[in-house]
Motif scaffolding. Sequence first.
Motif, PDB file in Angstrom:
ATOM      1  N   MET A   1       0.823  -1.207   0.000  1.00 57.59           N
ATOM      2  CA  MET A   1       0.000   0.000   0.000  1.00 57.59           C
ATOM      3  C   MET A   1       0.858   1.258   0.000  1.00 57.59           C
ATOM      4  O   MET A   1       0.526   2.257  -0.637  1.00 57.59           O
ATOM      5  N   ALA A   2       1.988   1.228   0.706  1.00 56.84           N
ATOM      6  CA  ALA A   2       2.845   2.413   0.765  1.00 56.84           C
ATOM      7  C   ALA A   2       3.358   2.801  -0.615  1.00 56.84           C
ATOM      8  O   ALA A   2       3.439   3.995  -0.947  1.00 56.84           O
ATOM      9  N   TYR A   3       3.684   1.803  -1.443  1.00 55.67           N
ATOM     10  CA  TYR A   3       4.188   2.092  -2.781  1.00 55.67           C
ATOM     11  C   TYR A   3       3.103   2.730  -3.649  1.00 55.67           C
ATOM     12  O   TYR A   3       3.373   3.653  -4.423  1.00 55.67           O
ATOM     13  N   LEU A   4       1.877   2.241  -3.523  1.00 61.86           N
ATOM     14  CA  LEU A   4       0.768   2.824  -4.268  1.00 61.86           C
ATOM     15  C   LEU A   4       0.508   4.256  -3.819  1.00 61.86           C
ATOM     16  O   LEU A   4       0.311   5.164  -4.648  1.00 61.86           O
ATOM     17  N   LEU A   5       0.523   4.488  -2.522  1.00 64.93           N
ATOM     18  CA  LEU A   5       0.257   5.828  -2.001  1.00 64.93           C
ATOM     19  C   LEU A   5       1.328   6.823  -2.452  1.00 64.93           C
ATOM     20  O   LEU A   5       1.015   7.966  -2.800  1.00 64.93           O
ATOM     21  N   LEU A   6       2.585   6.403  -2.449  1.00 65.90           N
ATOM     22  CA  LEU A   6       3.656   7.295  -2.884  1.00 65.90           C
ATOM     23  C   LEU A   6       3.573   7.575  -4.382  1.00 65.90           C
ATOM     24  O   LEU A   6       3.885   8.686  -4.834  1.00 65.90           O
ATOM     25  N   THR A   7       3.150   6.580  -5.164  1.00 64.26           N
ATOM     26  CA  THR A   7       2.975   6.792  -6.599  1.00 64.26           C
ATOM     27  C   THR A   7       1.853   7.790  -6.866  1.00 64.26           C
ATOM     28  O   THR A   7       1.992   8.700  -7.697  1.00 64.26           O
ATOM     29  N   LEU A   8       0.731   7.647  -6.173  1.00 63.10           N
ATOM     30  CA  LEU A   8      -0.365   8.599  -6.325  1.00 63.10           C
ATOM     31  C   LEU A   8       0.050   9.995  -5.874  1.00 63.10           C
ATOM     32  O   LEU A   8      -0.349  10.999  -6.482  1.00 63.10           O
ATOM     33  N   THR A   9       0.861  10.066  -4.832  1.00 62.84           N
ATOM     34  CA  THR A   9       1.339  11.359  -4.355  1.00 62.84           C
ATOM     35  C   THR A   9       2.089  12.099  -5.450  1.00 62.84           C
ATOM     36  O   THR A   9       1.854  13.288  -5.696  1.00 62.84           O
ATOM     37  N   THR A  10       3.009  11.422  -6.119  1.00 65.51           N
ATOM     38  CA  THR A  10       3.781  12.074  -7.171  1.00 65.51           C
ATOM     39  C   THR A  10       2.899  12.441  -8.362  1.00 65.51           C
ATOM     40  O   THR A  10       3.154  13.455  -9.036  1.00 65.51           O
ATOM     41  N   LEU A  11       1.866  11.650  -8.639  1.00 64.89           N
ATOM     42  CA  LEU A  11       0.930  11.989  -9.706  1.00 64.89           C
ATOM     43  C   LEU A  11       0.176  13.272  -9.369  1.00 64.89           C
ATOM     44  O   LEU A  11       0.034  14.164 -10.221  1.00 64.89           O
ATOM     45  N   PHE A  12      -0.286  13.389  -8.131  1.00 64.19           N
ATOM     46  CA  PHE A  12      -1.000  14.596  -7.718  1.00 64.19           C
ATOM     47  C   PHE A  12      -0.071  15.814  -7.761  1.00 64.19           C
ATOM     48  O   PHE A  12      -0.476  16.904  -8.158  1.00 64.19           O
ATOM     49  N   TRP A  13       1.165  15.629  -7.331  1.00 68.92           N
ATOM     50  CA  TRP A  13       2.118  16.736  -7.351  1.00 68.92           C
ATOM     51  C   TRP A  13       2.430  17.173  -8.776  1.00 68.92           C
ATOM     52  O   TRP A  13       2.614  18.359  -9.050  1.00 68.92           O
ATOM     53  N   ALA A  14       2.525  16.217  -9.693  1.00 71.41           N
ATOM     54  CA  ALA A  14       2.777  16.568 -11.094  1.00 71.41           C
ATOM     55  C   ALA A  14       1.631  17.421 -11.634  1.00 71.41           C
ATOM     56  O   ALA A  14       1.856  18.401 -12.358  1.00 71.41           O
ATOM     57  N   GLY A  15       0.402  17.051 -11.285  1.00 69.63           N
ATOM     58  CA  GLY A  15      -0.740  17.869 -11.686  1.00 69.63           C
ATOM     59  C   GLY A  15      -0.670  19.267 -11.098  1.00 69.63           C
ATOM     60  O   GLY A  15      -1.046  20.249 -11.747  1.00 69.63           O
ATOM     61  N   ASN A  16      -0.153  19.367  -9.889  1.00 67.41           N
ATOM     62  CA  ASN A  16       0.014  20.670  -9.256  1.00 67.41           C
ATOM     63  C   ASN A  16       1.027  21.524 -10.013  1.00 67.41           C
ATOM     64  O   ASN A  16       0.848  22.735 -10.172  1.00 67.41           O
ATOM     65  N   PHE A  17       2.096  20.886 -10.504  1.00 68.23           N
ATOM     66  CA  PHE A  17       3.083  21.609 -11.298  1.00 68.23           C
ATOM     67  C   PHE A  17       2.462  22.153 -12.580  1.00 68.23           C
ATOM     68  O   PHE A  17       2.709  23.301 -12.969  1.00 68.23           O
ATOM     69  N   VAL A  18       1.687  21.302 -13.249  1.00 68.00           N
ATOM     70  CA  VAL A  18       1.059  21.723 -14.506  1.00 68.00           C
ATOM     71  C   VAL A  18       0.145  22.921 -14.265  1.00 68.00           C
ATOM     72  O   VAL A  18       0.176  23.915 -15.002  1.00 68.00           O
TER      73      VAL A  18
END
Length: 301
Positions: A1-18
């Motif tokens: 679960m930790a790996y999935l949560l960290l992957t989603l975190t970076t996806l959300f952050w990438a959207g924040n950059f855009v």
Amino acid sequence: MAYLLLTLTTLFWAGNFVLGRAMHNVLPPVTMAELRWSVALLIILPFLMPKLKAHWRKIVTHWKVLIPLGVLSVGSFNTFIYLGLTTTGATNATLLQSAIPIIILVFSGFFLKEAVSFRQWIGVVCSLLGVLTLISLGQPGQLLNLDINQGDLWILAAVFCWASYSICLRWRPAELDGFTFFGVTVIVGVVALLPFSLLELQSAAPIIWKPEAFGSILYMAVFPSILAHLFWNRGVAELGAAKAGLFIHLMPLFGMLLSTIFLGEGIHAYHLTGMVLIFIGIYLAVITNVMKRIPKLSRGS
């Protein structure tokens, strides 16, 4: 679960950059951060108030830890990112962001005396090569021509803030559950940003409120703010700052994919090369360690 949560975190952050890059001409950077976290606070406040009442003595007791953590994460990190994106290019910003795992590893090794394996270092280097491939468009010589300007310095400041925050999470008060801790840091960040936002608005152009501005603030408040911070804290708690930091290398990859979907940018050979290198790095530094534990867990059951 930790790996999935960290992957989603970076996806959300990438959207924040855009969105941060797209909206920097619409919303002043500090005000953008203040609005983002203020809306996030309003969303979580009904759930947070009972916990604040129940744990207020513990919060007051640990204020010397909670205030720096709130300033480093909520108050500083994304504010510095938004400030940097107003004057620096996306290539420079992405390159400097990719230094976060390196700084976390260095901090963990030198200041906390944590063991960093040779395999982890190889994984970090491999992932970093993938990031450099993406941001140099497959032409490494372009990296030698980067100019360091004020925006780059803001991005670099954000990098050090997040690396420091990740390391300092080990001193998070154990008496506070994750949601209460997050809520307190949001309150600290909102209060810390308010005077700077008011000062910025005195000299900034009037904000023209369009639907995309409201939508951007709402996205920033929910996904890269509330969900990403909760996911990141959980990931760091389970895997450690060094391993969790490696997932930040996924941000350029997700940024590329989001740009392709929403901005119509094409995918080239260097994109695929960078993607492969990033995932090889994560496999070397993270996935193989998980696979080694599987036989032990099976025997234990």
